[in-house]
Design a protein around this motif. Sequence first.
Motif, short mmCIF file in Angstrom:
data_model
loop_
_atom_site.label_atom_id
_atom_site.label_comp_id
_atom_site.label_asym_id
_atom_site.label_seq_id
_atom_site.Cartn_x
_atom_site.Cartn_y
_atom_site.Cartn_z
N ARG A 139 0.83 -1.21 0.00
CA ARG A 139 0.00 0.00 0.00
C ARG A 139 0.86 1.26 0.00
N LYS A 140 2.09 1.14 -0.45
CA LYS A 140 3.04 2.25 -0.36
C LYS A 140 2.50 3.54 -0.96
N GLU A 141 1.96 3.47 -2.17
CA GLU A 141 1.52 4.69 -2.85
C GLU A 141 0.37 5.36 -2.10
N HIS A 142 -0.60 4.55 -1.66
CA HIS A 142 -1.75 5.13 -0.96
C HIS A 142 -1.36 5.67 0.41
N LEU A 143 -0.51 4.93 1.12
CA LEU A 143 -0.09 5.40 2.43
C LEU A 143 0.75 6.67 2.30
N GLU A 144 1.56 6.75 1.24
CA GLU A 144 2.32 7.97 0.99
C GLU A 144 1.37 9.17 0.80
N PHE A 145 0.28 8.93 0.08
CA PHE A 145 -0.73 9.98 -0.09
C PHE A 145 -1.33 10.39 1.26
N LEU A 146 -1.69 9.42 2.10
CA LEU A 146 -2.30 9.72 3.40
C LEU A 146 -1.32 10.50 4.28
N ILE A 147 -0.05 10.10 4.25
CA ILE A 147 0.98 10.80 5.03
C ILE A 147 1.12 12.23 4.54
N ASN A 148 1.21 12.39 3.22
CA ASN A 148 1.34 13.73 2.65
C ASN A 148 0.12 14.60 2.97
N GLN A 149 -1.06 13.99 2.92
CA GLN A 149 -2.28 14.74 3.23
C GLN A 149 -2.22 15.25 4.67
N SER A 150 -1.80 14.39 5.58
CA SER A 150 -1.71 14.79 6.99
C SER A 150 -0.61 15.82 7.21
N LEU A 156 1.06 24.03 0.58
CA LEU A 156 0.52 24.10 -0.77
C LEU A 156 1.20 23.09 -1.70
N THR A 157 2.52 23.00 -1.61
CA THR A 157 3.28 22.07 -2.44
C THR A 157 2.82 20.63 -2.20
N ILE A 158 2.67 20.27 -0.93
CA ILE A 158 2.26 18.91 -0.58
C ILE A 158 0.81 18.65 -1.01
N THR A 159 -0.06 19.63 -0.77
CA THR A 159 -1.48 19.44 -1.07
C THR A 159 -1.73 19.35 -2.58
N LYS A 160 -0.96 20.08 -3.37
CA LYS A 160 -1.06 19.95 -4.83
C LYS A 160 -0.74 18.52 -5.26
N LYS A 161 0.26 17.96 -4.65
CA LYS A 161 0.65 16.57 -4.97
C LYS A 161 -0.48 15.61 -4.60
N ASN A 190 -11.82 16.20 0.92
CA ASN A 190 -10.90 16.66 1.97
C ASN A 190 -9.69 17.37 1.36
N VAL A 191 -9.13 16.76 0.31
CA VAL A 191 -7.97 17.37 -0.36
C VAL A 191 -8.37 18.66 -1.06
N LEU A 192 -9.52 18.63 -1.72
CA LEU A 192 -10.01 19.82 -2.43
C LEU A 192 -10.20 20.99 -1.45
N PHE A 193 -10.78 20.70 -0.29
CA PHE A 193 -10.98 21.75 0.73
C PHE A 193 -9.63 22.28 1.23
N SER A 194 -8.69 21.37 1.51
CA SER A 194 -7.36 21.79 2.00
C SER A 194 -6.66 22.68 0.98
N LEU A 195 -6.80 22.31 -0.30
CA LEU A 195 -6.16 23.09 -1.36
C LEU A 195 -6.77 24.49 -1.43
N ALA A 196 -8.09 24.58 -1.40
CA ALA A 196 -8.77 25.87 -1.46
C ALA A 196 -8.41 26.72 -0.25
#
Length: 560
Positions: free
Chosen positions: A142-153, A168-173, A193-199
């Motif tokens: 689950r490396k790719e998905h967990l990387e996303f969750l870590i980056n989101q947090s 902003l750099t992390i949330t764009k990713k 959740n990501v869309l809200f964080s980005l906005a």
Amino acid sequence: MTKSRNIFIVLFLISTSFFSQERSVDSLSRLEFQEIQELFLKSVDDSLVSNIYVQAYLNKAKKEKDSLEIAKGYFLKIISNGEDEKFFHLYDTIIEVSKNLKNQNFPATAYFDKGVYYHRKYLYKNALDNYIKAAYYNHGSRKEHLEFLINQSLGRLKSTINKNQEALTITKKCYKYVVEKNYRDENSPLYYNVLFSLADTYRKMNYLDSARVYTRLGLLDKNESDTSINYYHFLLLDGILRLQNKEYIEAEANIARALPYIEKIQDQTTIASGYFYLGKAYSYLNNEEKSILNYKKVDSIFQKTNNISPEYTNAYQQIIKHYKKEGNIEEQLNYTIKLIRVDSVIDNRYKYVNQEITNKLDIPSLINSKEQLIEQLQIDKKQSSTATFVLLFILSGIIGITAYQYKKKTFYKKRFEELIKTDKPKERVKPTISETSPPDIPKEIIDELLMKLSKFEETHSFIDSKITLNSLAVKMNTNSNYLSKVINHFKQKSFATYIKELRVEYAFMKLKSEDKLRRFTIKAIAEECGFKSAESFSKTFYKVYGIYPSYFIKKLDDLA
């Protein structure tokens, strides 16, 4: 066949309830791990039954000495008990069991979940420590998905402490990931959740056009008839953006409409945001009574959670200004004291933005303001001497503490400026070293040990956290008594002090030259340099350099 077998097992368990739980667990342990897990998932809402499956899973895993399955078993136990805090220690058990596994989802998942737990408790340093460790151990399927969750947090965390460009750099990713994975088409909460964080991050950086684009995406996708809370989050954000665009009536309407729904989910941080910006909207609409009422609600959330964003401290300043206009000195003092407490919490919790917060609150002016209020109280309330004495005593203590903090920051700044000009710690006064060597050690042994100690320092071997006097003596083919005496005599310090000071001097040079290391937490830096705890590292660093490593890193980042 498998389905029939599972149904039979469940019916068997129910119909033979007079047998002991241990016997049921033993019977289940004969199944395959996947079969037990499927039974667990079907009964996850019933903790009594699901815990029987968990125990069977663990018994089987321990019997087979399968570290991965043991880790999974403990993870199922946490899930079975609804992430009850008393089971939080099991994350450490999972980490210990799985730390040597290769290419698996553990211990990364356990570190990530710990980070989320600390994040919810506003323990940002602990959260960051665990997110970083989760990223380090993330090598499973689950490396790719967990990387996303870590980056989101991490994006949320950096936004929380106003590291907005990094957020902003992390949330764009993260946004790129959810779009590529079609989470929008699946109507997934992850996408919103990501869309809200980005906005929201664009808003905090004052890129209002971009913020509006992503906010409208959220509003379009989530119509008001949807029972999801996402719509009202975006409606709140739209209100805040309208406020920044001076559309005060529309801003007040949207924020006021969103708040009742957001209050239902008990998200205190977002609720505080709503109250603060509703207060601002009423202020612009010249409704001071409602404005102050909402600002006070921000304070009520702080009193309940002991957490506040630096963004909302202006609420206290507006309340103080209001009571000053009314001539209510007691309430002025009351909220001035509260503001100082807020500053203290922010100073400790948001250490990466201390300078910004200090500038906003202007501590010297705040002290001067309090002194003037005290003077006015002395004039107006001579009759209530006891109450005034107690109040003055408390305020004097607060002023003293605040003044001390201000003086300490000034000293740290000066000390940093001195240190940045040199590659060595400030010279410390040392006792005169006797020209005579220890009489009970042969000269050739002393010469050999001094040469080996020099090589030991040059190769940075001291960063090995397992080094002891005895182990080093063995490596140098001598005994610990000789080695200890040579260090005491020629280094003028004990072995423990010698090692710790070598480590902090190493850390000092690395932090100056490697900005990558400065992104680590204090605990991670300490471990990198051989310390077993962040506390020991910080104390030794302060003893050698006169400032703490966290302040040193922050000032280095300011220079970058």
